[in-house]
Design a protein around this motif. Structure first.
Motif, PDB file in Angstrom:
ATOM      1  N   PHE A  11      -8.955  52.148  30.182  1.00  0.00           N
ATOM      2  CA  PHE A  11      -6.296  52.328  30.285  1.00  0.00           C
ATOM      3  C   PHE A  11      -6.251  51.791  29.265  1.00  0.00           C
ATOM      4  CE2 PHE A  11      -9.467  52.992  34.150  1.00  0.00           C
ATOM      5  CZ  PHE A  11      -8.581  53.988  35.068  1.00  0.00           C
ATOM      6  N   LEU A  12      -5.014  52.511  28.813  1.00  0.00           N
ATOM      7  CA  LEU A  12      -3.634  51.707  27.810  1.00  0.00           C
ATOM      8  C   LEU A  12      -2.809  52.087  28.583  1.00  0.00           C
ATOM      9  CD1 LEU A  12      -5.036  53.773  25.159  1.00  0.00           C
ATOM     10  CD2 LEU A  12      -5.791  51.325  25.956  1.00  0.00           C
ATOM     11  N   GLU A  13      -1.658  51.193  27.922  1.00  0.00           N
ATOM     12  CA  GLU A  13      -0.537  51.010  29.030  1.00  0.00           C
ATOM     13  C   GLU A  13       0.485  52.674  27.627  1.00  0.00           C
ATOM     14  OE1 GLU A  13       3.634  50.286  30.835  1.00  0.00           O
ATOM     15  OE2 GLU A  13       0.863  49.015  30.692  1.00  0.00           O
ATOM     16  N   THR A  14       0.341  52.727  26.547  1.00  0.00           N
ATOM     17  CA  THR A  14       1.118  53.830  26.377  1.00  0.00           C
ATOM     18  C   THR A  14       0.644  53.931  24.695  1.00  0.00           C
ATOM     19  OG1 THR A  14       3.471  54.578  25.527  1.00  0.00           O
ATOM     20  CG2 THR A  14       2.276  52.327  24.535  1.00  0.00           C
ATOM     21  N   LEU A  15       0.314  55.364  24.613  1.00  0.00           N
ATOM     22  CA  LEU A  15      -0.383  56.587  23.675  1.00  0.00           C
ATOM     23  C   LEU A  15       0.739  57.511  23.380  1.00  0.00           C
ATOM     24  CD1 LEU A  15      -4.275  56.802  24.289  1.00  0.00           C
ATOM     25  CD2 LEU A  15      -2.739  55.314  22.598  1.00  0.00           C
ATOM     26  N   TYR A  35     -16.274  59.362  27.028  1.00  0.00           N
ATOM     27  CA  TYR A  35     -15.685  58.378  26.925  1.00  0.00           C
ATOM     28  C   TYR A  35     -14.663  58.650  28.055  1.00  0.00           C
ATOM     29  CZ  TYR A  35     -12.961  54.016  25.216  1.00  0.00           C
ATOM     30  OH  TYR A  35     -13.124  52.654  25.316  1.00  0.00           O
ATOM     31  N   ALA A  36     -13.342  58.202  28.616  1.00  0.00           N
ATOM     32  CA  ALA A  36     -11.961  58.359  28.674  1.00  0.00           C
ATOM     33  C   ALA A  36     -11.317  57.394  28.742  1.00  0.00           C
ATOM     34  CB  ALA A  36     -12.304  58.580  30.566  1.00  0.00           C
ATOM     35  N   LEU A  37      -9.965  58.205  27.879  1.00  0.00           N
ATOM     36  CA  LEU A  37      -8.671  57.653  27.587  1.00  0.00           C
ATOM     37  C   LEU A  37      -7.513  58.476  28.695  1.00  0.00           C
ATOM     38  CD1 LEU A  37      -8.425  57.616  23.688  1.00  0.00           C
ATOM     39  CD2 LEU A  37      -9.282  55.394  25.205  1.00  0.00           C
ATOM     40  N   VAL A  38      -7.296  56.863  29.624  1.00  0.00           N
ATOM     41  CA  VAL A  38      -6.759  56.982  30.120  1.00  0.00           C
ATOM     42  C   VAL A  38      -4.953  56.549  29.682  1.00  0.00           C
ATOM     43  CG1 VAL A  38      -5.154  57.156  32.359  1.00  0.00           C
ATOM     44  CG2 VAL A  38      -7.127  57.654  32.466  1.00  0.00           C
ATOM     45  N   ALA A  39      -4.171  56.820  30.157  1.00  0.00           N
ATOM     46  CA  ALA A  39      -2.513  56.064  29.253  1.00  0.00           C
ATOM     47  C   ALA A  39      -1.507  56.284  30.756  1.00  0.00           C
ATOM     48  CB  ALA A  39      -1.760  57.142  28.221  1.00  0.00           C
ATOM     49  N   GLU A  40      -0.983  54.861  31.114  1.00  0.00           N
ATOM     50  CA  GLU A  40      -0.113  54.939  31.192  1.00  0.00           C
ATOM     51  C   GLU A  40       1.559  55.779  31.252  1.00  0.00           C
ATOM     52  OE1 GLU A  40       2.560  53.802  35.050  1.00  0.00           O
ATOM     53  OE2 GLU A  40       0.437  53.118  34.798  1.00  0.00           O
ATOM     54  N   PHE A  61      -2.386  60.982  32.633  1.00  0.00           N
ATOM     55  CA  PHE A  61      -2.207  61.624  31.339  1.00  0.00           C
ATOM     56  C   PHE A  61      -3.788  61.244  30.800  1.00  0.00           C
ATOM     57  CE2 PHE A  61       2.135  59.958  31.593  1.00  0.00           C
ATOM     58  CZ  PHE A  61       2.818  61.270  31.055  1.00  0.00           C
ATOM     59  N   LEU A  62      -4.987  62.078  31.177  1.00  0.00           N
ATOM     60  CA  LEU A  62      -5.992  61.704  31.169  1.00  0.00           C
ATOM     61  C   LEU A  62      -6.634  62.507  29.532  1.00  0.00           C
ATOM     62  CD1 LEU A  62      -9.408  61.191  31.976  1.00  0.00           C
ATOM     63  CD2 LEU A  62      -9.029  62.634  33.190  1.00  0.00           C
ATOM     64  N   SER A  63      -7.757  61.786  29.195  1.00  0.00           N
ATOM     65  CA  SER A  63      -8.719  62.705  27.777  1.00  0.00           C
ATOM     66  C   SER A  63      -9.945  62.472  28.057  1.00  0.00           C
ATOM     67  CB  SER A  63      -8.168  62.626  26.308  1.00  0.00           C
ATOM     68  OG  SER A  63      -7.013  63.473  26.423  1.00  0.00           O
ATOM     69  N   PHE A  64     -10.790  62.888  27.846  1.00  0.00           N
ATOM     70  CA  PHE A  64     -12.150  62.908  27.976  1.00  0.00           C
ATOM     71  C   PHE A  64     -13.443  63.402  27.191  1.00  0.00           C
ATOM     72  CE2 PHE A  64     -12.408  66.164  31.346  1.00  0.00           C
ATOM     73  CZ  PHE A  64     -13.073  66.512  31.426  1.00  0.00           C
ATOM     74  N   CYS A  65     -14.369  62.489  27.069  1.00  0.00           N
ATOM     75  CA  CYS A  65     -15.268  63.592  25.877  1.00  0.00           C
ATOM     76  C   CYS A  65     -16.645  63.482  26.236  1.00  0.00           C
ATOM     77  CB  CYS A  65     -15.196  63.380  24.179  1.00  0.00           C
ATOM     78  SG  CYS A  65     -15.116  61.150  23.779  1.00  0.00           S
ATOM     79  N   LEU A  66     -17.070  64.622  25.846  1.00  0.00           N
ATOM     80  CA  LEU A  66     -18.809  64.723  26.321  1.00  0.00           C
ATOM     81  C   LEU A  66     -19.493  65.455  25.304  1.00  0.00           C
ATOM     82  CD1 LEU A  66     -20.107  66.359  29.395  1.00  0.00           C
ATOM     83  CD2 LEU A  66     -17.208  66.613  28.521  1.00  0.00           C
ATOM     84  N   LYS A  67     -20.496  65.271  25.591  1.00  0.00           N
ATOM     85  CA  LYS A  67     -21.368  65.687  24.162  1.00  0.00           C
ATOM     86  C   LYS A  67     -21.260  67.378  24.495  1.00  0.00           C
ATOM     87  CE  LYS A  67     -22.362  62.716  21.213  1.00  0.00           C
ATOM     88  NZ  LYS A  67     -24.242  61.831  21.327  1.00  0.00           N
ATOM     89  N   ASP A  68     -22.003  68.150  23.664  1.00  0.00           N
ATOM     90  CA  ASP A  68     -21.975  69.533  24.146  1.00  0.00           C
ATOM     91  C   ASP A  68     -23.413  69.843  25.081  1.00  0.00           C
ATOM     92  OD1 ASP A  68     -23.631  69.750  22.372  1.00  0.00           O
ATOM     93  OD2 ASP A  68     -22.093  70.990  21.358  1.00  0.00           O
ATOM     94  N   CYS A  69     -23.914  69.434  25.182  1.00  0.00           N
ATOM     95  CA  CYS A  69     -25.514  69.399  25.265  1.00  0.00           C
ATOM     96  C   CYS A  69     -25.255  68.492  27.198  1.00  0.00           C
ATOM     97  CB  CYS A  69     -26.380  68.999  24.806  1.00  0.00           C
ATOM     98  SG  CYS A  69     -26.084  66.822  24.465  1.00  0.00           S
ATOM     99  N   GLU A  70     -24.021  68.259  27.239  1.00  0.00           N
ATOM    100  CA  GLU A  70     -23.988  67.534  28.335  1.00  0.00           C
ATOM    101  C   GLU A  70     -23.239  67.995  29.920  1.00  0.00           C
ATOM    102  OE1 GLU A  70     -24.011  62.812  27.491  1.00  0.00           O
ATOM    103  OE2 GLU A  70     -22.354  64.312  26.957  1.00  0.00           O
TER     104      GLU A  70
END
Length: 217
Positions: A11-15, A35-40, A61-70
């Motif tokens: 969790f981050l304040e701003t991006l 992994y996931a990133l969340v910004a205020e 504001f959310l972005s996440f990633c995972l492997k294509d095999c997941e």
């Protein structure tokens, strides 16, 4: 930060953009797994066709990633935004929202946009970004129609993603939702095309003017 599952959430304040930041970290080797990133607050977000995503502080504001095999093996990579959008819609609906997915990647409340989903492939990662209006919205847009805390939405949705729901399981929902999309016009290859003329294919694409279209990017 973890909560009973393997995906780490920061969790981050701003991006400028959670999506751009996560893609940059993957390319530089700083992210190795889920992994996931969340910004205020997000100052330079973007959506489909590289349009600016304008949304105020305190929204999702959310972005996440995972492997294509997941992810489930029966999903066409071209339809990943539709796939994650349907899961997100299903989660919101289970919590009382009337949100629906306008083909291929917009979350709508009634006749107006409330959020959007954007998915990219980076190396062997799938990167998905979601923006959702929770407390304020631009003109001609809507805020979410239920009162639900941002973090509860994030954790609940990501827990559903980790279940690796098959495309077959959720495609029946798209069949229903697509009827609502037919009232709208889409921009395809720079031209306005009525979705009423489109035929939905079983992989999530549409057949229109004898061409198969997977997204509006």
């Amino acid at each position: 930060m973890e909560r009973g599952f393997k995906l780490v959430i920061e969790f981050l304040e701003t991006l400028p953009s959670t999506q751009s930041e996560l893609i940059s970290r993957i390319k530089s080797g700083k992210v190795f797994g889920k992994y996931a990133l969340v910004a205020e607050e997000q100052s330079a977000g973007f959506g489909s066709r590289e349009n600016e995503w304008v949304s105020g502080k305190g929204n999702l504001f959310l972005s996440f990633c995972l492997k294509d095999c997941e992810i489930a093996s029966d999903i066409q990579k071209q339809s990943l935004s539709i796939y994650f959008g349907l899961i997100f819609q299903e989660f919101l609906n289970k919590n009382g929202s009337k949100a629906w997915l306008k083909w291929p990647n917009d979350i709508y409340i009634g006749e107006n946009k409330c959020g959007g989903i954007l998915t990219s492939i980076v190396r062997n990662f799938i990167v998905c970004g979601i923006g959702l209006n929770l407390i304020n919205a631009p003109e001609n847009a809507e805020i979410l129609d239920i009162k639900m805390k941002r973090d509860a939405i994030i954790y609940g949705f990501l827990e559903m993603v980790e279940k690796q729901i098959s495309w077959k399981q959720i495609f029946s929902k798209l069949l229903i939702e697509f009827e609502k999309s037919k009232k709208f016009v889409a921009t395809i290859n720079g031209k306005k095309v009525p979705l009423s003329e489109a035929i939905l294919c079983d992989d999530g694409s549409i057949l229109i003017n004898d061409k198969k279209v997977y997204s509006l990017r």
